[in-house]
Design an enzyme around this catalytic site. Structure first.
Site, PDB file in Angstrom:
ATOM      1  N   VAL A  11       0.746  -1.046  -0.083  1.00 28.04           N
ATOM      2  CA  VAL A  11      -0.064  -0.099   0.184  1.00 28.04           C
ATOM      3  C   VAL A  11       0.892   1.357   0.015  1.00 28.04           C
ATOM      4  O   VAL A  11       2.149   1.266   0.023  1.00 28.04           O
ATOM      5  CB  VAL A  11      -0.857   0.123   1.395  1.00 28.04           C
ATOM      6  CG1 VAL A  11      -1.798  -1.151   1.255  1.00 28.04           C
ATOM      7  CG2 VAL A  11      -0.208   0.083   2.459  1.00 28.04           C
ATOM      8  N   GLU A  39       2.867   4.768   0.711  1.00 24.40           N
ATOM      9  CA  GLU A  39       4.173   4.963   1.606  1.00 24.40           C
ATOM     10  C   GLU A  39       3.874   5.731   2.802  1.00 24.40           C
ATOM     11  O   GLU A  39       4.243   6.774   2.939  1.00 24.40           O
ATOM     12  CB  GLU A  39       5.402   5.496   1.057  1.00 24.40           C
ATOM     13  CG  GLU A  39       5.941   4.572  -0.088  1.00 24.40           C
ATOM     14  CD  GLU A  39       6.962   3.568   0.604  1.00 24.40           C
ATOM     15  OE1 GLU A  39       7.901   3.644   0.775  1.00 24.40           O
ATOM     16  OE2 GLU A  39       6.043   2.339   0.593  1.00 24.40           O
ATOM     17  N   LYS A  45      -0.126   1.550   6.671  1.00 26.20           N
ATOM     18  CA  LYS A  45       0.664   0.272   6.537  1.00 26.20           C
ATOM     19  C   LYS A  45       0.465  -0.510   7.900  1.00 26.20           C
ATOM     20  O   LYS A  45       0.105  -1.696   7.900  1.00 26.20           O
ATOM     21  CB  LYS A  45       2.013   0.523   6.280  1.00 26.20           C
ATOM     22  CG  LYS A  45       2.578   0.551   4.986  1.00 26.20           C
ATOM     23  CD  LYS A  45       3.917   1.001   4.626  1.00 26.20           C
ATOM     24  CE  LYS A  45       4.274   1.102   3.419  1.00 26.20           C
ATOM     25  NZ  LYS A  45       4.017  -0.009   2.351  1.00 26.20           N
ATOM     26  N   SER A  50       9.422   1.053  -0.292  1.00 30.07           N
ATOM     27  CA  SER A  50      10.783   1.425  -0.999  1.00 30.07           C
ATOM     28  C   SER A  50      11.519   1.972  -0.155  1.00 30.07           C
ATOM     29  O   SER A  50      12.702   2.455  -0.337  1.00 30.07           O
ATOM     30  CB  SER A  50      10.399   1.974  -2.240  1.00 30.07           C
ATOM     31  OG  SER A  50       9.687   3.225  -1.901  1.00 30.07           O
ATOM     32  N   HIS A  59      11.150  -5.813  -1.401  1.00 29.54           N
ATOM     33  CA  HIS A  59      11.289  -4.517  -2.266  1.00 29.54           C
ATOM     34  C   HIS A  59      11.686  -5.239  -3.550  1.00 29.54           C
ATOM     35  O   HIS A  59      12.388  -5.542  -4.198  1.00 29.54           O
ATOM     36  CB  HIS A  59      12.263  -3.735  -1.600  1.00 29.54           C
ATOM     37  CG  HIS A  59      12.548  -2.551  -2.497  1.00 29.54           C
ATOM     38  ND1 HIS A  59      13.330  -1.744  -2.801  1.00 29.54           N
ATOM     39  CD2 HIS A  59      11.512  -1.829  -3.410  1.00 29.54           C
ATOM     40  CE1 HIS A  59      13.252  -0.416  -3.537  1.00 29.54           C
ATOM     41  NE2 HIS A  59      11.813  -0.679  -3.854  1.00 29.54           N
TER      42      HIS A  59
END
Length: 339
Positions: free
Chosen positions: A26, A28, A33, A55, A76
C-alpha cells in the site's frame, strides 16, 4: 486464462486465511501500513510471514505494528515487476533466520535475484537510486538546460535521464515519501536542493508525472507519438546563460550515486561488495559498463582519485558529495572493497 483463474481479487481480509506469506504494497504511509498489518495478522496462522514492499520506510519501524516482528521482513520489488529481475530483502532488527530463509526461497521461486540488506531509511537501492533523480532536479534548479541533463544521464550509461525517470517513478510518490521522511526525522532531516523542485511540480503546477501525462515531460495521447520536455520548464526553472560541460554533468550524476553507496557500506546497510553491484545493475540500471557502483569507484576511477574528485564536488555543490571516513581510511591503507 489458467493463470488468471488462480488470482483472487478481494477486499475481505478473511480471504487471507491459510496464506503462508502476505506481501503488503500500500501507499508509503506508516499509519496505513500499520492498519493493513494488524488486519491481516488477525486472520493469519501463527507461523505465517508478513512482508512489506515498502521502498523507503524502515522495516524495524513498520514491524512495531506486528504482533510477531520476528516474522516481519521487507521484500522490495522493482517496477515494472514483470521485467525487473531484482528483489531487495530487508532485515528488521527482530527478523529471524527462518523468515529470511523463507524469503530467499520465495524470491528464487519467482526466478528473481535477491540481495539481502540491513535496515535503513531507503535501504540500499532506493537510498542510492534517489540520488540520481534528485541530482537531476538540483541541476535543473541551478539553471542547467533540461535537455543537457537528460542527455548527460544517458551518455553516462544510465537507462534514461533523471527527469524522465522522476516522471516514471511519480513526483507525487516522491513528494509523499519526502513528507513522511520529514515527519519521521523532524529536526534531523537534511534538506536537498531538489526538495523545492518537487514542491513546485506537485503542489504549484500539479504536474505529478507520467501517470497523469504531465510532469517534466508532456505525454501525448497518441501512443505512437513520443514524449517531449515540457516547454514551461524554462519559466519556472530559468536556464542559465552559461552551461556546464557535459562531462561535469555526467560526473555529478554518477558521483552522487557512488558517494551514497559508500555511506551505505560504511553504515553496514549492505555488507557484500558484489551485492552492491548486483543491486545497482539489476535494481536501477546503474551504468552497466562499469560493473556496478563499487567497480566504478575502484576500477574505473580509482579510490584516491574518486575521493579527490568528490571533495571538489562537495566544496562546489554541497556536503552530499563528501565521502565517509571509512573510504578515506581504505584509500590510505591501500585496501579494496573486494578484499
Amino acid at each position: 486464462e489458467a493463470t488468471l483463474a488462480r488470482i483472487t481479487a478481494t477486499t475481505d481480509y478473511n480471504d487471507l486465511k491459510g496464506c503462508e506469506l502476505v506481501i503488503e504494497a500500500v501507499f508509503e504511509d506508516r499509519a496505513i501500513k500499520a492498519d493493513v498489518t494488524a488486519k491481516a495478522e488477525a486472520v493469519l496462522a501463527d507461523d505465517a510471514i508478513f512482508a512489506s514492499n515498502t521502498s523507503t520506510l524502515p522495516i524495524t519501524g513498520l514491524a512495531e505494528a506486528s504482533k510477531r516482528p520476528a516474522q516481519f521482513i521487507g521484500l522490495h520489488f522493482f517496477s515494472p515487476v514483470d521485467k525487473m529481475p531484482l528483489v531487495e530483502i530487508i532485515l528488521g532488527k527482530k527478523t529471524n533466520e527462518q523468515t529470511l530463509a523463507w524469503a530467499l526461497d520465495y524470491v528464487q521461486q519467482l526466478k528473481k535475484t535477491p540481495i539481502t540488506v540491513n535496515d535503513s531509511r531507503g535501504f540500499y537501492t532506493s537510498r542510492v537510486f534517489k540520488t540520481y533523480v534528485l541530482e537531476g532536479m538540483a541541476l535543473l534548479k541551478e539553471g542547467v538546460a533540461p535537455a543537457l541533463i537528460e542527455n548527460a544521464g544517458k551518455m553516462a550509461g544510465m537507462p534514461v535521464g533523471p527527469l524522465a525517470l522522476s516522471d516514471e517513478v511519480s513526483l507525487e510518490l516522491m513528494d509523499r515519501i519526502g513528507r513522511q521522511t520529514q515527519k519521521d526525522l523532524g529536526d534531523a532531516y537534511v534538506s536537498h536542493p531538489a526538495d523545492t523542485v518537487v514542491q513546485t511540480m506537485v503542489h504549484e503546477l500539479q504536474r505529478i508525472g507520467k501517470k497523469a501525462s504531465v510532469g517534466f515531460y508532456d505525454y501525448p495521447t497518441d501512443p505512437a507519438a513520443k514524449k517531449s520536455l515540457w516547454v514551461g520548464l524554462a519559466q519556472h526553472f530559468p536556464v542559465a546563460a552559461q552551461q556546464p560541460d557535459v562531462d561535469i554533468v555526467k560526473q555529478r550524476l554518477l558521483y552522487a550515486q557512488a558517494v551514497e553507496t559508500l555511506h551505505c557500506v560504511a553504515e553496514g546497510v549492505i555488507t557484500r561488495a558484489h551485492e552492491t553491484g548486483i543491486g545497482s545493475s539489476f535494481g536501477w540500471g546503474f551504468a552497466p559498463h562499469t560493473g556496478g557502483v563499487i567497480s566504478f569507484i575502484e576500477t574505473m576511477e580509482g579510490l584516491e582519485r574518486f575521493i579527490a574528485n568528490a571533495d571538489a564536488l562537495a566544496d562546489a555543490h554541497g556536503e552530499r558529495y563528501r565521502v565517509p571516513a571509512m573510504a578515506r581510511t581504505m584509500a590510505t591503507e591501500g585496501k579494496s572493497f573486494y578484499g
